[in-house]
Design an enzyme around this catalytic site. Structure first.
Site, PDB file in Angstrom:
ATOM      1  CG  ASN A 180      -0.287  -0.051   2.538  1.00 17.52           C
ATOM      2  OD1 ASN A 180       0.822   0.459   2.704  1.00 17.52           O
ATOM      3  ND2 ASN A 180      -0.934  -0.653   3.519  1.00 17.52           N
ATOM      4  CD  GLU A 183       2.167  -2.596   3.389  1.00 21.47           C
ATOM      5  OE1 GLU A 183       1.731  -3.327   4.306  1.00 21.47           O
ATOM      6  OE2 GLU A 183       1.833  -2.756   2.193  1.00 21.47           O
ATOM      7  CG  ASP A 250      -6.414 -10.293   2.929  1.00 20.00           C
ATOM      8  OD1 ASP A 250      -5.183 -10.151   2.863  1.00 20.00           O
ATOM      9  OD2 ASP A 250      -7.044 -10.337   4.002  1.00 20.00           O
TER      10      ASP A 250
END
Length: 304
Positions: A180, A183, A250
């Site tokens: 993301n 990150e 996910d």
């Protein structure tokens, strides 16, 4: 991980402390963490085996039941009595999360990591796609990632990673890494404030991780796909309403994995994943997207 939801409604504030009193109406269990990637792959019609560690406790039994109900292969799941199954209990009132209770495990023992590596090595030729859903809990480490990079050079499967900070230095040789925005900033040491920063960070990550592509998810701003030697591509978010972002990453990972395994290009996989994320954030709690839901959204888009 096991995701437990306690659903209810708030009608008054506690006289004991300034907190809401939740009148419980029901409870539900869901496969969480990497198991939510499994659930999303199954919801889209894919075949999947899972590999990881759970405790020999009630939560572990319930999580394995969830995976069995999903018809996922659990031969690679190791039971360990020395630590609890990771579980997250969310208290939900009026479709809003009130509080989350986490039950964590200690770091994974080396002998268990060795068993996981042995399973991966012995089974790798069966699979078209390998997905690392790294939650930073100890199952994924440098030795496992190094093994997968080596195996991919030998067997040429699709290899996708959802990264966490503790392993930033070890993600090498993947087909796709999906950080993301936060990150991406941490991995590059950059403060990503505008599109120029984003471009620089994305291309830097392609080199850093020696990967074919990096897909940066940017929340309400959508997603950006970076490939070595190619112009970055940006995909605007598709969600109409956002109720809960739990597990959206996910869903993106699962959709990309299944699309690539079925023969899609990286760009096609990103489009599908972007629309799948737009669907799942419109649901409350740990949720999945079905192939029919995805078909409906894509059909609606074509008619617009």
């Amino acid at each position: 991980m096991l995701d437990r939801y306690v659903w209810g409604r708030v009608e008054r504030i506690s006289p004991e402390a300034p907190i809401p009193i939740v009148h419980v109406t029901r409870e539900s269990l869901h496969a969480g963490g990497a198991a939510n990637v499994v659930a999303n792959i199954r919801a889209l019609g894919g075949q999947v085996a899972t590999c990881g560690v759970v405790g020999q406790d009630q939560e572990g039994v319930e999580l394995l039941q969830q995976l069995t109900t999903l018809s996922a292969n659990t031969d690679g799941v190791i039971l360990n009595r020395a630590m609890p199954t990771i579980s997250k209990t969310r208290i939900i009132a009026h479709n809003q999360q009130v509080v989350r209770l986490d039950r964590e495990q200690d770091d994974i023992k080396n002998r268990l990591r060795g068993r996981l590596r042995t399973f991966v090595s012995s089974q790798i030729e069966q699979f078209d796609v390998v997905v690392i859903s790294d939650y930073g809990k100890g199952v994924v480490d440098a030795s496992l990632l190094s093994l997968l990079a080596k195996l991919r050079r030998q067997h040429k499967f699709w290899y996708l990673i959802d990264p966490k900070r503790r392993n930033f230095a070890h993600y090498k040789g993947a087909s796709l890494v999906k950080p993301n925005l936060e990150e991406a900033g941490l991995a590059t040491g950059m403060d990503i404030r505008d599109k120029d920063d984003l471009h620089q960070a994305g291309l830097r990550l392609v080199d850093l991780w020696q990967t074919e592509a990096v897909l940066i998810s940017r929340g309400e701003a959508g997603m950006s796909l970076f490939k070595k030697g190619a112009v970055p591509q940006h995909f605007p978010a598709t969600a109409r309403e956002v109720f809960d972002v739990t597990g959206a990453g996910d869903t993106v990972l699962a959709t990309c994995a299944l699309a690539l395994g079925a023969g899609a290009t990286l760009e096609e996989a990103t489009v599908l994943a972007n629309h799948a994320a737009g669907i799942v954030v419109g649901k409350v709690g740990t949720a999945t997207v079905t192939a029919q839901e995805l078909r409906t959204v894509l059909s609606d888009k074509r008619r617009q």
